[in-house]
Write a protein that holds these residues in place. Structure first.
Motif, PDB file in Angstrom:
ATOM      1  N   SER A   1       8.859  -4.147 -10.570  1.00 10.65           N
ATOM      2  CA  SER A   1       8.260  -2.522 -11.211  1.00 10.65           C
ATOM      3  C   SER A   1       7.321  -2.581 -12.448  1.00 10.65           C
ATOM      4  O   SER A   1       7.186  -4.468 -12.106  1.00 10.65           O
ATOM      5  CB  SER A   1       9.235  -1.856 -12.331  1.00 10.65           C
ATOM      6  OG  SER A   1       9.705  -2.566 -13.511  1.00 10.65           O
ATOM      7  N   THR A   2       6.498  -1.891 -12.584  1.00  5.68           N
ATOM      8  CA  THR A   2       5.500  -2.257 -13.988  1.00  5.68           C
ATOM      9  C   THR A   2       5.638  -1.788 -14.953  1.00  5.68           C
ATOM     10  O   THR A   2       5.516  -1.995 -16.355  1.00  5.68           O
ATOM     11  CB  THR A   2       3.950  -1.062 -13.755  1.00  5.68           C
ATOM     12  OG1 THR A   2       4.741   0.059 -13.618  1.00  5.68           O
ATOM     13  CG2 THR A   2       3.467  -2.336 -12.117  1.00  5.68           C
TER      14      THR A   2
ATOM     15  N   ARG B   1      -2.351  -5.722  -6.360  1.00  8.25           N
ATOM     16  CA  ARG B   1      -2.855  -5.188  -7.743  1.00  8.25           C
ATOM     17  C   ARG B   1      -2.638  -3.732  -6.933  1.00  8.25           C
ATOM     18  O   ARG B   1      -2.275  -2.972  -8.358  1.00  8.25           O
ATOM     19  CB  ARG B   1      -3.952  -5.523  -8.129  1.00  8.25           C
ATOM     20  CG  ARG B   1      -4.338  -6.847  -9.160  1.00  8.25           C
ATOM     21  CD  ARG B   1      -5.781  -7.196  -9.331  1.00  8.25           C
ATOM     22  NE  ARG B   1      -6.169  -6.234 -10.286  1.00  8.25           N
ATOM     23  CZ  ARG B   1      -5.837  -5.992 -11.596  1.00  8.25           C
ATOM     24  NH1 ARG B   1      -5.319  -7.267 -12.029  1.00  8.25           N
ATOM     25  NH2 ARG B   1      -5.918  -5.456 -12.434  1.00  8.25           N
ATOM     26  N   LYS B   2      -2.205  -3.667  -6.207  1.00 12.18           N
ATOM     27  CA  LYS B   2      -2.277  -1.950  -5.511  1.00 12.18           C
ATOM     28  C   LYS B   2      -0.977  -1.564  -5.235  1.00 12.18           C
ATOM     29  O   LYS B   2      -0.826  -0.567  -5.628  1.00 12.18           O
ATOM     30  CB  LYS B   2      -2.952  -1.616  -4.019  1.00 12.18           C
ATOM     31  CG  LYS B   2      -2.742  -1.022  -2.873  1.00 12.18           C
ATOM     32  CD  LYS B   2      -3.916  -0.601  -3.879  1.00 12.18           C
ATOM     33  CE  LYS B   2      -4.090   1.065  -2.684  1.00 12.18           C
ATOM     34  NZ  LYS B   2      -4.835   1.911  -3.353  1.00 12.18           N
ATOM     35  N   ARG B   3      -0.273  -2.636  -4.360  1.00  8.91           N
ATOM     36  CA  ARG B   3       0.632  -2.055  -5.401  1.00  8.91           C
ATOM     37  C   ARG B   3       2.058  -3.662  -6.190  1.00  8.91           C
ATOM     38  O   ARG B   3       2.874  -3.736  -5.649  1.00  8.91           O
ATOM     39  CB  ARG B   3       2.043  -1.700  -3.931  1.00  8.91           C
ATOM     40  CG  ARG B   3       0.746  -0.441  -3.468  1.00  8.91           C
ATOM     41  CD  ARG B   3       1.663   0.116  -1.700  1.00  8.91           C
ATOM     42  NE  ARG B   3       1.389   1.440  -1.240  1.00  8.91           N
ATOM     43  CZ  ARG B   3      -0.097   0.800  -0.922  1.00  8.91           C
ATOM     44  NH1 ARG B   3      -0.475   0.026  -0.723  1.00  8.91           N
ATOM     45  NH2 ARG B   3       0.301   2.431   0.002  1.00  8.91           N
TER      46      ARG B   3
ATOM     47  N   GLY C   1       4.667  -3.170  -7.234  1.00  9.53           N
ATOM     48  CA  GLY C   1       5.723  -3.137  -7.889  1.00  9.53           C
ATOM     49  C   GLY C   1       6.804  -3.514  -6.453  1.00  9.53           C
ATOM     50  O   GLY C   1       7.741  -3.922  -6.629  1.00  9.53           O
ATOM     51  N   MET C   2       5.632  -4.045  -5.615  1.00  4.34           N
ATOM     52  CA  MET C   2       6.313  -4.834  -4.530  1.00  4.34           C
ATOM     53  C   MET C   2       6.895  -5.911  -4.692  1.00  4.34           C
ATOM     54  O   MET C   2       7.011  -6.701  -3.750  1.00  4.34           O
ATOM     55  CB  MET C   2       5.726  -4.875  -2.968  1.00  4.34           C
ATOM     56  CG  MET C   2       5.392  -3.459  -2.349  1.00  4.34           C
ATOM     57  SD  MET C   2       3.447  -2.969  -1.557  1.00  4.34           S
ATOM     58  CE  MET C   2       5.149  -4.104  -0.120  1.00  4.34           C
ATOM     59  N   TYR C   3       6.063  -5.995  -5.128  1.00  6.20           N
ATOM     60  CA  TYR C   3       6.177  -8.143  -5.639  1.00  6.20           C
ATOM     61  C   TYR C   3       6.817  -8.178  -7.015  1.00  6.20           C
ATOM     62  O   TYR C   3       7.391  -9.863  -6.653  1.00  6.20           O
ATOM     63  CB  TYR C   3       5.087  -8.485  -5.954  1.00  6.20           C
ATOM     64  CG  TYR C   3       3.970  -8.587  -4.367  1.00  6.20           C
ATOM     65  CD1 TYR C   3       4.171  -9.489  -3.177  1.00  6.20           C
ATOM     66  CD2 TYR C   3       3.294  -7.573  -4.289  1.00  6.20           C
ATOM     67  CE1 TYR C   3       2.810  -9.012  -2.588  1.00  6.20           C
ATOM     68  CE2 TYR C   3       2.727  -7.486  -3.119  1.00  6.20           C
ATOM     69  CZ  TYR C   3       2.518  -8.167  -2.069  1.00  6.20           C
ATOM     70  OH  TYR C   3       1.896  -7.918  -1.078  1.00  6.20           O
TER      71      TYR C   3
END
Length: 359
Positions: free
Chosen positions: A32-33, A23-25, A27-29
């Protein structure tokens, strides 16, 4: 420099655990959001169900966009194991631990999600997720909120069915949009179905009761079903030298345009790679007097390889790099296209005339 030095000790280090890591980042997974990441959740959740179907354990996979804004993925396979022995259940581990329980990445892998992190990523980025499992004569249910289990799995009653159903609703605190595109999802699941002839997928949109939509994707003929044409050349071949298989479908038209699409382990390769180079080499070898660039005007072709150990290159890993693939695909294309042309001289002359006329 002025001012007091910044302290650096254990108190300055923040350790993220559980879903907070995602949830912190996000986009890494998921990339994009935005819309891309939103659809990635569906692909990531669908992958285990589709592989259950592909392996012959499930007859079909049903994906539904619900009026509440959720997505439901259901299969009639074996059901995720639900075991309670003092440790997290297999179901809970699958839904909370990244990369947990994934199959070995080989030619049977679908590469639907592209990031290969599994359903836990969907759970972490959902405001609500409900897992239902039908297995060993019982129906189990477990609820999650933003990746955290609200309670252990609950056995709700007996059942004579098997399978897994997972329903998730993306978290509005994470995503810029919550509007799933039925058309975009349909395009990808249609693509997967013609690349994997054993898949049976239904995509349904129930968001507007006045205009529900449903699409069924199943192509038992593979690429030949998808690229129907009177003069279609299509084949599938095992290639031990590249530790995989190649499937090709192609035809020429009077148009000067060239449309060549490549896939590796069901993953689009817009950057090209050794499978597409092999296709062009094979065309040139089978068509005397034509170089690879001269043989391709008017060509519509799909080349799909499935490898035990694919190597993706490029900054976004959109290009196939396996060296032996080029020679294997070239040889297969040359042999099958030559046999096709030799079998009917009149048809061969017509194809060569199309190529000459399209230049």
């Amino acid at each position: 420099m002025s001012g007091e030095p910044t302290a650096y000790d254990a108190s300055t280090i923040k350790i993220l655990e559980g879903p907070d890591i995602v949830r912190k980042r996000p986009g890494m997974y998921i990339g994009s959001t935005g819309e891309r990441g939103l659809h990635h959740l569906v692909h990531e959740l669908a992958e285990p169900a589709l592989e259950e179907n592909l392996d012959g354990h499930a007859r079909r996979v049903e994906i539904t966009l619900t009026p509440e804004g959720s997505v439901r993925v259901a299969d009639d396979g074996r059901g995720i194991p639900v075991e309670q022995d003092g440790r997290p259940t297999t179901l809970e581990a699958r839904l909370t631990q990244l990369w947990y329980g994934g199959r070995p990445f080989d030619r049977q892998s679908l590469s639907v999600g592209h990031f290969w992190v599994g359903p836990a990523i969907v759970n972490a980025l959902s405001i609500r997720l409900t897992a239902e499992v039908r297995r060993d004569g019982f129906h189990w249910v477990q609820e999650y909120e933003r990746g955290i289990a609200l309670a252990p799995p609950v056995r709700t009653g007996p059942t004579d069915r098997t399978g897994t159903t997972i329903t998730f609703r993306p978290d509005p605190e994470i995503f810029e949009t919550l509007d799933f595109s039925f058309a975009m999802l349909a395009d990808r699941f249609r693509e997967l179905a013609f690349l994997n002839r054993r898949l049976d997928i239904t995509l349904t949109d129930e968001r507007d009761p006045a205009a529900p939509a449903s699409r069924h994707f199943r192509f038992p003929g593979g690429l030949a079903d998808h690229l129907a044409h009177p003069d279609l050349i299509a084949f599938e071949r095992e290639c031990p030298e590249m530790q995989g298989t190649v499937e090709v479908a192609l035809h020429w038209s009077d148009s000067p345009d060239e449309r060549v699409t490549g896939y590796a382990n069901s993953r689009p390769t817009p950057g090209g790679g050794t499978h597409e180079l092999g296709l062009r080499d094979g065309l040139a070898a089978a068509l005397p007097g034509y170089s690879p660039d001269r043989a391709c005007p008017g060509l519509t072709a799909i080349v799909s390889v499935k490898l035990d150990e694919p190597v993706f290159e490029g900054s976004i890993r959109d290009r196939l790099g396996n060296g032996p693939v080029r020679a294997c695909v070239a040889r297969a294309v040359e042999e099958h296209l030559t046999a096709w042309l030799d079998a009917d001289p009149d048809r061969a002359a017509a194809v060569l005339a199309r190529i000459a006329g399209a230049r």
